[in-house]
Design a protein around this motif. Structure first.
Motif, PDB file in Angstrom:
ATOM      1  N   LEU A  95      16.959  73.170  53.610  1.00 39.37           N
ATOM      2  CA  LEU A  95      17.544  73.956  54.701  1.00 39.37           C
ATOM      3  C   LEU A  95      18.666  73.197  55.389  1.00 39.37           C
ATOM      4  O   LEU A  95      19.715  73.780  55.698  1.00 39.37           O
ATOM      5  CB  LEU A  95      16.469  74.342  55.716  1.00 39.37           C
ATOM      6  CG  LEU A  95      16.960  75.141  56.936  1.00 39.37           C
ATOM      7  CD1 LEU A  95      17.608  76.449  56.516  1.00 39.37           C
ATOM      8  CD2 LEU A  95      15.816  75.394  57.910  1.00 39.37           C
ATOM      9  N   ALA A  96      18.476  71.915  55.630  1.00 38.96           N
ATOM     10  CA  ALA A  96      19.509  71.114  56.300  1.00 38.96           C
ATOM     11  C   ALA A  96      20.818  71.171  55.527  1.00 38.96           C
ATOM     12  O   ALA A  96      21.905  71.352  56.095  1.00 38.96           O
ATOM     13  CB  ALA A  96      19.036  69.669  56.451  1.00 38.96           C
ATOM     14  N   ASP A  97      20.739  71.011  54.208  1.00 36.66           N
ATOM     15  CA  ASP A  97      21.929  71.052  53.363  1.00 36.66           C
ATOM     16  C   ASP A  97      22.619  72.409  53.461  1.00 36.66           C
ATOM     17  O   ASP A  97      23.844  72.489  53.591  1.00 36.66           O
ATOM     18  CB  ASP A  97      21.513  70.760  51.915  1.00 36.66           C
ATOM     19  CG  ASP A  97      22.696  70.565  50.996  1.00 36.66           C
ATOM     20  OD1 ASP A  97      23.108  69.407  50.799  1.00 36.66           O
ATOM     21  OD2 ASP A  97      23.221  71.562  50.463  1.00 36.66           O
ATOM     22  N   ALA A  98      21.821  73.484  53.429  1.00 38.64           N
ATOM     23  CA  ALA A  98      22.390  74.829  53.484  1.00 38.64           C
ATOM     24  C   ALA A  98      23.073  75.095  54.825  1.00 38.64           C
ATOM     25  O   ALA A  98      24.133  75.732  54.876  1.00 38.64           O
ATOM     26  CB  ALA A  98      21.296  75.862  53.231  1.00 38.64           C
ATOM     27  N   MET A  99      22.475  74.615  55.916  1.00 37.14           N
ATOM     28  CA  MET A  99      23.092  74.825  57.235  1.00 37.14           C
ATOM     29  C   MET A  99      24.390  74.039  57.361  1.00 37.14           C
ATOM     30  O   MET A  99      25.365  74.512  57.957  1.00 37.14           O
ATOM     31  CB  MET A  99      22.103  74.452  58.339  1.00 37.14           C
ATOM     32  CG  MET A  99      20.912  75.397  58.434  1.00 37.14           C
ATOM     33  SD  MET A  99      19.880  75.170  59.911  1.00 37.14           S
ATOM     34  CE  MET A  99      19.169  73.537  59.595  1.00 37.14           C
ATOM     35  N   GLN A 101      27.030  70.766  62.102  1.00 42.87           N
ATOM     36  CA  GLN A 101      26.813  69.319  62.069  1.00 42.87           C
ATOM     37  C   GLN A 101      25.306  69.116  62.108  1.00 42.87           C
ATOM     38  O   GLN A 101      24.678  69.383  63.131  1.00 42.87           O
ATOM     39  CB  GLN A 101      27.478  68.647  63.285  1.00 42.87           C
ATOM     40  CG  GLN A 101      28.986  68.821  63.359  1.00 42.87           C
ATOM     41  CD  GLN A 101      29.718  67.860  62.431  1.00 42.87           C
ATOM     42  OE1 GLN A 101      29.164  66.848  62.023  1.00 42.87           O
ATOM     43  NE2 GLN A 101      30.956  68.188  62.104  1.00 42.87           N
ATOM     44  N   VAL A 102      24.715  68.684  60.999  1.00 40.59           N
ATOM     45  CA  VAL A 102      23.263  68.722  60.856  1.00 40.59           C
ATOM     46  C   VAL A 102      22.659  67.324  60.770  1.00 40.59           C
ATOM     47  O   VAL A 102      23.135  66.472  60.019  1.00 40.59           O
ATOM     48  CB  VAL A 102      22.856  69.516  59.598  1.00 40.59           C
ATOM     49  CG1 VAL A 102      21.324  69.580  59.476  1.00 40.59           C
ATOM     50  CG2 VAL A 102      23.427  70.935  59.649  1.00 40.59           C
ATOM     51  N   LEU A 103      21.600  67.128  61.545  1.00 41.34           N
ATOM     52  CA  LEU A 103      20.752  65.942  61.422  1.00 41.34           C
ATOM     53  C   LEU A 103      19.394  66.410  60.932  1.00 41.34           C
ATOM     54  O   LEU A 103      18.772  67.282  61.540  1.00 41.34           O
ATOM     55  CB  LEU A 103      20.590  65.238  62.774  1.00 41.34           C
ATOM     56  CG  LEU A 103      19.548  64.106  62.831  1.00 41.34           C
ATOM     57  CD1 LEU A 103      19.944  62.945  61.919  1.00 41.34           C
ATOM     58  CD2 LEU A 103      19.343  63.625  64.258  1.00 41.34           C
ATOM     59  N   GLY A 104      18.922  65.845  59.827  1.00 45.97           N
ATOM     60  CA  GLY A 104      17.581  66.139  59.335  1.00 45.97           C
ATOM     61  C   GLY A 104      16.677  64.948  59.593  1.00 45.97           C
ATOM     62  O   GLY A 104      17.048  63.819  59.280  1.00 45.97           O
ATOM     63  N   ILE A 105      15.503  65.201  60.183  1.00 46.97           N
ATOM     64  CA  ILE A 105      14.569  64.102  60.432  1.00 46.97           C
ATOM     65  C   ILE A 105      13.221  64.402  59.792  1.00 46.97           C
ATOM     66  O   ILE A 105      12.806  65.551  59.685  1.00 46.97           O
ATOM     67  CB  ILE A 105      14.396  63.796  61.940  1.00 46.97           C
ATOM     68  CG1 ILE A 105      13.694  64.956  62.661  1.00 46.97           C
ATOM     69  CG2 ILE A 105      15.726  63.458  62.589  1.00 46.97           C
ATOM     70  CD1 ILE A 105      13.239  64.587  64.073  1.00 46.97           C
ATOM     71  N   PRO A 110      29.107  68.091  53.236  1.00 41.02           N
ATOM     72  CA  PRO A 110      29.695  67.523  54.452  1.00 41.02           C
ATOM     73  C   PRO A 110      28.770  67.675  55.654  1.00 41.02           C
ATOM     74  O   PRO A 110      27.924  68.577  55.699  1.00 41.02           O
ATOM     75  CB  PRO A 110      30.961  68.370  54.639  1.00 41.02           C
ATOM     76  CG  PRO A 110      30.574  69.725  54.090  1.00 41.02           C
ATOM     77  CD  PRO A 110      29.647  69.424  52.924  1.00 41.02           C
ATOM     78  N   ASN A 111      28.925  66.798  56.612  1.00 42.86           N
ATOM     79  CA  ASN A 111      28.319  66.983  57.938  1.00 42.86           C
ATOM     80  C   ASN A 111      26.798  67.026  57.959  1.00 42.86           C
ATOM     81  O   ASN A 111      26.212  67.671  58.821  1.00 42.86           O
ATOM     82  CB  ASN A 111      28.849  68.273  58.590  1.00 42.86           C
ATOM     83  CG  ASN A 111      30.354  68.356  58.581  1.00 42.86           C
ATOM     84  OD1 ASN A 111      31.037  67.341  58.723  1.00 42.86           O
ATOM     85  ND2 ASN A 111      30.883  69.543  58.389  1.00 42.86           N
ATOM     86  N   VAL A 112      26.132  66.347  57.024  1.00 38.86           N
ATOM     87  CA  VAL A 112      24.675  66.283  57.079  1.00 38.86           C
ATOM     88  C   VAL A 112      24.228  64.834  57.005  1.00 38.86           C
ATOM     89  O   VAL A 112      24.741  64.053  56.190  1.00 38.86           O
ATOM     90  CB  VAL A 112      24.004  67.122  55.958  1.00 38.86           C
ATOM     91  CG1 VAL A 112      24.356  66.600  54.569  1.00 38.86           C
ATOM     92  CG2 VAL A 112      22.496  67.181  56.158  1.00 38.86           C
TER      93      VAL A 112
END
Length: 238
Positions: free
Chosen positions: A64-68, A74-78, A98-100
């Motif tokens: 999901l993080a990659d798709a957003m 601008q995505v941060l996945g934890i 980009p932006n993950v």
């Protein structure tokens, strides 16, 4: 270490063991790949992601993080599953997403460090895997800016969900590895709504996720008896 307080070591080990298969759309994670366009589209309908700062709580391998991020966020996945995060980072490098960015951190620790920092918070298929889901909901509410959105998805707790999400999905259809879910960790919509209200979030929309084993197709509906999603919002500062 405080980051690991609200985590079940057995759950982390379970997902770490399968981490190398996270981006194989025919693997145990096939259901996540199949539902991802649905949940992404639903989020986008309520809050266009382009230019938004987003945190994905319990991001796993980053589907999901990659798709957003590909929608311009601008995505941060934890997550606290080390191997899954390594897979997410490697995929982002290989795919040139980009932006993950990814970080090994709990929701509670991030909330303490960066309160009110995100336009959108997502916490999908994660609450039913932690010892204290209420604590995660509070952390999500702390992380989002006033006026921002928090999205949850989890599994209802009733005889039908036991039959469909455990017996059917894990033992009959083999959609998920056996032992993926524990029935008593499932959360009724009324319980999650109460957690959200207690954290200062307003419930804006509820949706259900359904599956047809004959057509092998998922779709969103108003039926929340098994899998369901909440869109909540933090009120604007008056």
């Amino acid at each position: 270490m405080s980051d690991t307080l609200n985590a079940d070591p057995a759950e982390l080990a379970k997902f770490s063991e399968l981490a190398h298969r996270w981006w194989d759309p025919e693997s145990e994670f096939r259901p996540l790949h199949q539902i991802n366009p649905l949940r992404l589209g639903w989020i986008q309908q309520l809050v266009p992601l382009s230019g938004k700062r987003v945190v994905d709580i319990g991001c796993g391998g980053g589907i999901l993080a990659d798709a957003m991020a590909r929608q311009g966020a601008q995505v941060l996945g934890i997550d606290l599953a080390t191997k899954a995060l390594k897979v997410a980072k490697l995929h982002a490098l290989e795919a040139g997403t980009p932006n993950v960015h990814y970080r090994e951190q709990s929701a509670e620790a991030l909330a303490a460090a960066e309160p009110g920092s995100f336009d959108v918070v997502t916490c999908m298929e994660m609450l039913e895997h932690v010892p204290d889901p209420t604590s995660v909901v509070r952390a999500c509410a702390t992380l989002v800016k006033p006026g921002g959105w928090v999205f949850f998805s989890t599994i209802n707790r009733n005889p039908k969900s036991f039959l469909f999400a455990i017996v059917g999905a894990e033992y009959v259809l083999n959609l998920l590895p056996r032992g993926t879910h524990e029935y008593m960790k499932f959360i009724r919509p009324g319980e999650l709504a109460s957690h959200a209200r207690g954290a200062g979030l307003t419930l804006e929309q509820t949706r259900g996720m359904e599956y047809n084993p004959l057509t092998r197709r998922y779709w969103m509906s108003g039926n929340t008896s098994v899998n369901y999603l909440f869109a909540t919002r933090k009120p604007d500062v008056q």
